[in-house]
Design a protein around this motif. Structure first.
Motif, PDB file in Angstrom:
ATOM      1  N   GLY A 101       0.795  -1.223   0.000  1.00 34.29           N
ATOM      2  CA  GLY A 101       0.000   0.000   0.000  1.00 34.29           C
ATOM      3  C   GLY A 101       0.825   1.269   0.000  1.00 34.29           C
ATOM      4  O   GLY A 101       0.305   2.352   0.294  1.00 34.29           O
ATOM      5  N   LYS A 102       2.109   1.165  -0.331  1.00 32.00           N
ATOM      6  CA  LYS A 102       2.978   2.332  -0.332  1.00 32.00           C
ATOM      7  C   LYS A 102       3.462   2.634  -1.749  1.00 32.00           C
ATOM      8  O   LYS A 102       3.636   1.727  -2.563  1.00 32.00           O
ATOM      9  CB  LYS A 102       4.202   2.106   0.572  1.00 32.00           C
ATOM     10  N   ALA A 174       8.613   5.996   2.471  1.00 33.53           N
ATOM     11  CA  ALA A 174       9.836   5.331   2.911  1.00 33.53           C
ATOM     12  C   ALA A 174       9.626   3.819   2.975  1.00 33.53           C
ATOM     13  O   ALA A 174       8.544   3.339   3.343  1.00 33.53           O
ATOM     14  CB  ALA A 174      10.261   5.862   4.275  1.00 33.53           C
ATOM     15  N   VAL A 175      10.661   3.077   2.590  1.00 36.18           N
ATOM     16  CA  VAL A 175      10.636   1.607   2.644  1.00 36.18           C
ATOM     17  C   VAL A 175      11.860   1.150   3.414  1.00 36.18           C
ATOM     18  O   VAL A 175      12.991   1.551   3.102  1.00 36.18           O
ATOM     19  CB  VAL A 175      10.632   0.992   1.228  1.00 36.18           C
ATOM     20  N   GLU A 176      11.648   0.304   4.403  1.00 36.51           N
ATOM     21  CA  GLU A 176      12.749  -0.150   5.247  1.00 36.51           C
ATOM     22  C   GLU A 176      13.633  -1.150   4.510  1.00 36.51           C
ATOM     23  O   GLU A 176      13.135  -2.005   3.756  1.00 36.51           O
ATOM     24  CB  GLU A 176      12.189  -0.793   6.509  1.00 36.51           C
ATOM     25  N   ILE A 205       0.981  19.542 -18.052  1.00 36.24           N
ATOM     26  CA  ILE A 205       0.133  18.512 -17.437  1.00 36.24           C
ATOM     27  C   ILE A 205       0.912  17.203 -17.411  1.00 36.24           C
ATOM     28  O   ILE A 205       1.577  16.847 -18.381  1.00 36.24           O
ATOM     29  CB  ILE A 205      -1.184  18.327 -18.218  1.00 36.24           C
ATOM     30  N   THR A 206       0.819  16.488 -16.295  1.00 38.37           N
ATOM     31  CA  THR A 206       1.427  15.160 -16.190  1.00 38.37           C
ATOM     32  C   THR A 206       0.422  14.214 -15.539  1.00 38.37           C
ATOM     33  O   THR A 206      -0.567  14.654 -14.936  1.00 38.37           O
ATOM     34  CB  THR A 206       2.704  15.171 -15.323  1.00 38.37           C
ATOM     35  N   VAL A 207       0.673  12.929 -15.642  1.00 40.39           N
ATOM     36  CA  VAL A 207      -0.064  12.001 -14.779  1.00 40.39           C
ATOM     37  C   VAL A 207       0.447  12.210 -13.360  1.00 40.39           C
ATOM     38  O   VAL A 207       1.611  12.537 -13.144  1.00 40.39           O
ATOM     39  CB  VAL A 207       0.102  10.531 -15.205  1.00 40.39           C
ATOM     40  N   SER A 208      -0.424  12.026 -12.389  1.00 42.69           N
ATOM     41  CA  SER A 208      -0.013  12.126 -10.993  1.00 42.69           C
ATOM     42  C   SER A 208       0.881  10.942 -10.647  1.00 42.69           C
ATOM     43  O   SER A 208       0.646   9.825 -11.130  1.00 42.69           O
ATOM     44  CB  SER A 208      -1.238  12.133 -10.078  1.00 42.69           C
ATOM     45  N   PRO A 209       1.921  11.154  -9.830  1.00 43.20           N
ATOM     46  CA  PRO A 209       2.774  10.028  -9.422  1.00 43.20           C
ATOM     47  C   PRO A 209       1.931   8.892  -8.839  1.00 43.20           C
ATOM     48  O   PRO A 209       1.019   9.114  -8.048  1.00 43.20           O
ATOM     49  CB  PRO A 209       3.675  10.656  -8.359  1.00 43.20           C
ATOM     50  N   GLY A 210       2.237   7.679  -9.273  1.00 41.47           N
ATOM     51  CA  GLY A 210       1.497   6.518  -8.802  1.00 41.47           C
ATOM     52  C   GLY A 210       0.207   6.254  -9.553  1.00 41.47           C
ATOM     53  O   GLY A 210      -0.503   5.295  -9.242  1.00 41.47           O
ATOM     54  N   HIS A 211      -0.116   7.066 -10.566  1.00 41.09           N
ATOM     55  CA  HIS A 211      -1.343   6.905 -11.347  1.00 41.09           C
ATOM     56  C   HIS A 211      -0.964   6.663 -12.808  1.00 41.09           C
ATOM     57  O   HIS A 211      -1.212   7.492 -13.676  1.00 41.09           O
ATOM     58  CB  HIS A 211      -2.236   8.134 -11.210  1.00 41.09           C
ATOM     59  N   MET A 212      -0.352   5.500 -13.062  1.00 43.51           N
ATOM     60  CA  MET A 212       0.187   5.217 -14.378  1.00 43.51           C
ATOM     61  C   MET A 212      -0.911   4.918 -15.389  1.00 43.51           C
ATOM     62  O   MET A 212      -1.988   4.433 -15.058  1.00 43.51           O
ATOM     63  CB  MET A 212       1.134   4.019 -14.317  1.00 43.51           C
ATOM     64  N   LEU A 213      -0.587   5.213 -16.643  1.00 38.38           N
ATOM     65  CA  LEU A 213      -1.423   4.805 -17.767  1.00 38.38           C
ATOM     66  C   LEU A 213      -0.997   3.405 -18.180  1.00 38.38           C
ATOM     67  O   LEU A 213       0.174   3.177 -18.508  1.00 38.38           O
ATOM     68  CB  LEU A 213      -1.239   5.780 -18.932  1.00 38.38           C
TER      69      LEU A 213
END
Length: 228
Positions: A101-102, A174-176, A205-213
């Protein structure tokens, strides 16, 4: 990434000069809301979310940009490293960032891009913790996907590329790093997004990070669905 036509030539050149971070998989004709190389898609509606920039600042987010589309807009599709995750998992590489979920952590580095016109700045990288025993396998496998950023640009000590704290990413979560793992860094398309923001265009305009096409085109014969 969508820019007015007057800036399209420089942005295109920026991507070509920094192909590791900005691998071009398709370019639209000015005013045309499609990129035929990526299949039957509508640039204005088919990404889950868009960031609207005004002089380099995100002023709002939209789930479509139909009413914002202009006849002088040109769109550039850049490959995503997310394309290769399924292939890595299939080969037995453990990616504990999947399903947690990150968003992948991304960092601005001290690696300078090759500028073009108004576009330039430092390279942005994504980071995945990889087991030491899998690093060579990961290098070899990801190298087969040059349009998804290819092989890592750095493995190990983050300060060498200007990252002081892995638990404080510039973007994402962040990822441990677990026992037996090392941080592995890939060039990120956020390099282009950061360059757009720095350029301070009146609108981009860009896609939002984490919202890939997600397209219906294979990145390679064995790569599955391609993400941009």
């Amino acid at each position: 990434m969508i820019v007015p036509r007057r800036f399209a030539g420089d942005f295109h050149q920026f991507c070509l000069r920094n192909a590791k971070a900005c691998p071009l998989v398709g370019v639209s004709r000015a005013g045309c809301p499609s990129i035929p190389a990526l299949g039957d898609i509508d640039i204005r509606t088919d990404a889950p979310q868009y960031n609207i920039y005004h002089f380099g600042e995100v002023i709002r987010q939209r789930t479509d940009i139909i009413d914002l589309w202009r006849d002088d807009f040109a769109a550039f599709a850049l490959g995503s490293a997310l394309t290769v995750e399924a292939a890595l998992v299939e080969k037995g590489v453990k990616l504990h960032s999947i399903g947690c979920g990150k968003a992948l952590p991304k960092f601005r580095t001290n690696i300078m891009t090759r500028g073009a016109g108004a576009f330039g700045g430092e390279m942005v990288v994504s980071m995945r913790p990889i087991r030491r025993c899998d690093v060579d396998k990961v290098r070899a496998l990801t190298a087969r996907f040059p349009l998804a950023h290819g092989s890592p640009i750095h493995v190990g000590e983050p300060s060498i590329i200007g990252i002081s704290d892995l638990m404080a990413p510039d973007w994402g979560d962040a990822v441990e790093i677990m026992d037996g793992e090392v941080p592995v860094f890939w060039a990120s398309s956020l390099t282009a997004q950061d360059a757009l923001a720095r350029a301070g265009l009146a609108i981009s305009i860009t896609v939002s990070p984490g919202h890939m096409l997600i397209t219906d085109v294979d990145a390679k014969a064995d790569a599955g669905i391609f993400k941009v």
